[in-house]
Design a protein around this motif. Structure first.
Motif, PDB file in Angstrom:
ATOM      1  N   PRO A   1      29.195  25.070  57.469  1.00 24.88           N
ATOM      2  CA  PRO A   1      29.685  24.105  56.468  1.00 24.88           C
ATOM      3  C   PRO A   1      31.119  24.406  56.045  1.00 24.88           C
ATOM      4  N   ARG A   2      31.815  23.373  55.618  1.00 15.31           N
ATOM      5  CA  ARG A   2      33.207  23.543  55.209  1.00 15.31           C
ATOM      6  C   ARG A   2      33.367  24.514  54.051  1.00 15.31           C
ATOM      7  N   PRO A   3      32.492  24.505  53.032  1.00 12.72           N
ATOM      8  CA  PRO A   3      32.667  25.489  51.949  1.00 12.72           C
ATOM      9  C   PRO A   3      32.671  26.927  52.454  1.00 12.72           C
ATOM     10  N   VAL A   4      31.861  27.206  53.480  1.00 11.94           N
ATOM     11  CA  VAL A   4      31.826  28.562  54.035  1.00 11.94           C
ATOM     12  C   VAL A   4      33.125  28.865  54.761  1.00 11.94           C
ATOM     13  N   ARG A   5      33.640  27.892  55.508  1.00  9.36           N
ATOM     14  CA  ARG A   5      34.897  28.111  56.227  1.00  9.36           C
ATOM     15  C   ARG A   5      36.052  28.330  55.253  1.00  9.36           C
ATOM     16  N   ILE A   6      36.067  27.543  54.176  1.00  4.72           N
ATOM     17  CA  ILE A   6      37.123  27.714  53.181  1.00  4.72           C
ATOM     18  C   ILE A   6      36.991  29.066  52.494  1.00  4.72           C
ATOM     19  N   ALA A   7      35.761  29.423  52.115  1.00  3.38           N
ATOM     20  CA  ALA A   7      35.537  30.708  51.448  1.00  3.38           C
ATOM     21  C   ALA A   7      35.972  31.866  52.342  1.00  3.38           C
ATOM     22  N   LEU A   8      35.742  31.733  53.641  1.00  2.93           N
ATOM     23  CA  LEU A   8      36.141  32.787  54.572  1.00  2.93           C
ATOM     24  C   LEU A   8      37.660  32.923  54.622  1.00  2.93           C
ATOM     25  N   ARG A   9      38.354  31.810  54.672  1.00  6.71           N
ATOM     26  CA  ARG A   9      39.823  31.864  54.664  1.00  6.71           C
ATOM     27  C   ARG A   9      40.338  32.543  53.389  1.00  6.71           C
ATOM     28  N   VAL A  10      39.752  32.154  52.267  1.00  4.46           N
ATOM     29  CA  VAL A  10      40.183  32.741  51.003  1.00  4.46           C
ATOM     30  C   VAL A  10      39.887  34.237  50.978  1.00  4.46           C
ATOM     31  N   ALA A  11      38.695  34.618  51.444  1.00  4.97           N
ATOM     32  CA  ALA A  11      38.310  36.034  51.440  1.00  4.97           C
ATOM     33  C   ALA A  11      39.242  36.864  52.320  1.00  4.97           C
ATOM     34  N   LEU A  12      39.699  36.283  53.420  1.00  2.76           N
ATOM     35  CA  LEU A  12      40.582  37.020  54.318  1.00  2.76           C
ATOM     36  C   LEU A  12      41.982  37.204  53.732  1.00  2.76           C
ATOM     37  N   VAL A  13      42.407  36.256  52.891  1.00  7.03           N
ATOM     38  CA  VAL A  13      43.768  36.334  52.361  1.00  7.03           C
ATOM     39  C   VAL A  13      43.837  37.081  51.035  1.00  7.03           C
ATOM     40  N   VAL A  14      42.693  37.254  50.356  1.00  5.75           N
ATOM     41  CA  VAL A  14      42.706  37.941  49.060  1.00  5.75           C
ATOM     42  C   VAL A  14      43.279  39.361  49.165  1.00  5.75           C
ATOM     43  N   PRO A  15      42.854  40.193  50.136  1.00 10.87           N
ATOM     44  CA  PRO A  15      43.446  41.536  50.219  1.00 10.87           C
ATOM     45  C   PRO A  15      44.958  41.496  50.460  1.00 10.87           C
ATOM     46  N   VAL A  16      45.411  40.500  51.216  1.00  9.33           N
ATOM     47  CA  VAL A  16      46.850  40.352  51.460  1.00  9.33           C
ATOM     48  C   VAL A  16      47.567  40.043  50.152  1.00  9.33           C
ATOM     49  N   ALA A  17      46.994  39.129  49.363  1.00 14.06           N
ATOM     50  CA  ALA A  17      47.611  38.760  48.087  1.00 14.06           C
ATOM     51  C   ALA A  17      47.629  39.942  47.124  1.00 14.06           C
ATOM     52  N   VAL A  18      46.542  40.701  47.088  1.00 14.19           N
ATOM     53  CA  VAL A  18      46.482  41.872  46.192  1.00 14.19           C
ATOM     54  C   VAL A  18      47.528  42.902  46.590  1.00 14.19           C
ATOM     55  N   ALA A  19      47.625  43.184  47.890  1.00 10.68           N
ATOM     56  CA  ALA A  19      48.613  44.154  48.366  1.00 10.68           C
ATOM     57  C   ALA A  19      50.030  43.673  48.087  1.00 10.68           C
TER      58      ALA A  19
END
Length: 215
Positions: A79-97
């Motif tokens: 589902p699209r919500p899962v795909r979006i959540a995955l993109r966000v989860a992958l970029v969160v560590p980048v944003a924190v760093a």
């Protein structure tokens, strides 16, 4: 709940706009680092430079959901919500760093209150992603990022120039409105999270002229 396969994670990683995020992040770090070269003016320039850095990285985040193959991936079982959540989860560590590096580039004696300026950054970043989520939900455009980036920059200028003083958001540290402004940032963050979560679902129905009776 759908299981995330390694193939899906790899595929999403390959479509992340890492180049744009890198360029936006590099520009932001350059802005934050300028506070070390401003001499006596650094005391009042550090906060505006850090806010410009936040805006720069947020302009990179609006490209997060750009996907030239969007209409192909729309038919996959995940589902699209899962795909979006995955993109966000992958970029969160980048944003924190990135944010940690941006803060460290500002000399400690010039650094604004970390919790408050981090709230500003979080609100801006979540708002950027929420805007991308809404754009993907409400249109068939595969790359809404450029339009969103232009809109974000325009909105930032309008807030700076015309936002009512009684609802001020971008205030100096020693301003009496600092605490109230960050209450508003907190409300904005919560609102952006809600918009992003509600907008991540699949549209119930797409209306177009083709769906009208008799057409």
């Amino acid at each position: 709940m759908p299981r995330l396969s390694g193939d899906l994670i790899v595929a999403v990683c390959r479509t992340l706009p890492l180049g744009l995020l890198g360029a936006a992040g590099g520009t932001g770090l350059l802005m934050a680092g300028l506070s070390r070269t401003t001499g006596e003016a650094g005391e009042w320039l550090a906060l505006p430079l850090l806010r410009v850095a936040i805006l720069a990285f947020a302009m990179g985040l609006v490209f997060l959901l750009d996907d030239p193959a969007r209409h192909t991936t729309a038919t996959v079982p995940t589902p699209r919500p899962v795909r979006i959540a995955l993109r966000v989860a992958l970029v969160v560590p980048v944003a924190v760093a990135w944010w940690t590096a941006a803060l460290l580039l500002v000399p400690q004696e010039l650094r604004p209150p970390v919790a408050d300026i981090t709230l500003e950054a979080a609100a801006a970043f979540v708002l950027a992603v929420a805007a991308a989520v809404v754009a993907v939900r409400r249109s068939d455009i595969t790359r809404p990022g450029p339009r969103l980036a232009a809109g974000l920059l325009t909105s930032a200028m309008l807030v700076l120039l015309f936002w009512p003083g009684r609802w001020a958001l971008l205030v100096p540290v020693r301003d009496d409105r600092w605490a109230a402004a960050h209450d508003r940032w907190a409300v904005g963050l919560i609102g952006a999270v809600l918009v992003g979560v509600l907008g991540a679902g699949e549209p119930v129905r797409r209306w177009s002229w083709r769906m009208m009776p008799g057409r």
